[in-house]
Scaffold this active site. Structure first.
Site, PDB file in Angstrom:
ATOM      1  N   TYR A 156       0.834  -1.198   0.000  1.00  0.00           N
ATOM      2  CA  TYR A 156       0.000   0.000   0.000  1.00  0.00           C
ATOM      3  C   TYR A 156       0.873   1.255   0.000  1.00  0.00           C
ATOM      4  O   TYR A 156       0.633   2.201  -0.774  1.00  0.00           O
ATOM      5  CB  TYR A 156      -0.922  -0.002   1.215  1.00  0.00           C
ATOM      6  N   LYS A 160       1.035   4.349  -2.932  1.00  0.00           N
ATOM      7  CA  LYS A 160       0.782   5.778  -2.707  1.00  0.00           C
ATOM      8  C   LYS A 160       2.041   6.605  -2.916  1.00  0.00           C
ATOM      9  O   LYS A 160       1.969   7.767  -3.347  1.00  0.00           O
ATOM     10  CB  LYS A 160       0.200   5.996  -1.314  1.00  0.00           C
TER      11      LYS A 160
END
Length: 229
Positions: A156, A160
């Site tokens: 994750y 990002k």
């Protein structure tokens, strides 16, 4: 853009921050194009958005053919897109520790959270250029700040971080087209992704998205705007 109908497309607009942002921008006079992967599965939200005057389109950010079809649908409504909010993203199934993270999950995180926004931006670029002063907003996360890293959620955080680099680079690449590109860090907000116990305010996060959207034509680009919680 004074007196002109302003069009904003928001991905993942059927719930969470996307839905709150769509409501707010509609109240501020924007003509909202609400994009979601499965409109039929989001019927209540879709009907609410239509009641606010929004157009609902099917768009899966991980499927280039779906994005192309969405572009054609939007062209039936407008030849100009004044703002694009790359809000759609995933966090679920992101295992905490690296040995437990299947490769397929990391791939899906990167596809949805980084590659998807780039694909959507690329395909909608002609409509954004036609606005002669547009805004691209990428919803990012405070989790990628170096001081917040704790060794978990590697996939994750990678996704990002890639989105942040994309934001900074496109801010430079699209400057000649008068397209500003900024990120929004909404904080930890109580959505399906953030969970019910998240401490920050989704309404304030939506206001920050709206602020970034309305930077179109200002030249202010390459920033990460953080919701004031």
């Amino acid at each position: 853009m004074s007196g002109e109908t302003r069009y904003v497309l928001i991905t993942g607009a059927n719930r969470g921050l996307g839905l709150h942002s769509a409501r707010l921008l509609a109240r501020r006079g924007w003509s909202v194009i609400a994009a979601c992967r499965k409109p039929e599965a989001a019927a209540p939200a879709a009907e609410e958005l239509r009641a606010h005057g929004a157009t609902v389109v099917r768009l899966d950010v991980t499927d280039p053919e779906s994005v192309t079809a969405a572009v054609h649908m939007v062209r039936n409504t407008t030849r100009k897109l004044h703002a694009l909010v790359n809000n759609a993203g995933i966090f679920e199934h992101a295992e905490e520790h690296l040995p437990d993270a299947p490769a397929a999950i990391t791939r899906d995180l990167l596809l949805t959270n980084a590659w998807g926004p780039l694909t959507v931006t690329q395909q909608f670029l002609p409509l954004l250029r036609a606005a002669d002063g547009a805004s691209v907003v990428n919803v990012t996360s405070q989790d990628v700040d170096p001081e917040n890293l704790d060794g978990t959620f590697t996939g994750y955080c990678m996704s990002k971080a890639a989105l942040n680099v994309m934001t900074a680079n496109l801010a430079l690449a699209l400057r000649p087209d008068r397209i500003v590109v900024n990120g929004v860090d909404p904080g930890w907000i109580p959505t399906d992704m953030g969970g019910p116990d998240a401490p920050d305010d989704v309404t304030q996060a939506a206001r920050t998205v709206a602020t970034a959207v309305e930077l179109a034509g200002t030249g202010r680009s390459g920033e990460i705007l953080r919701a004031a919680n």
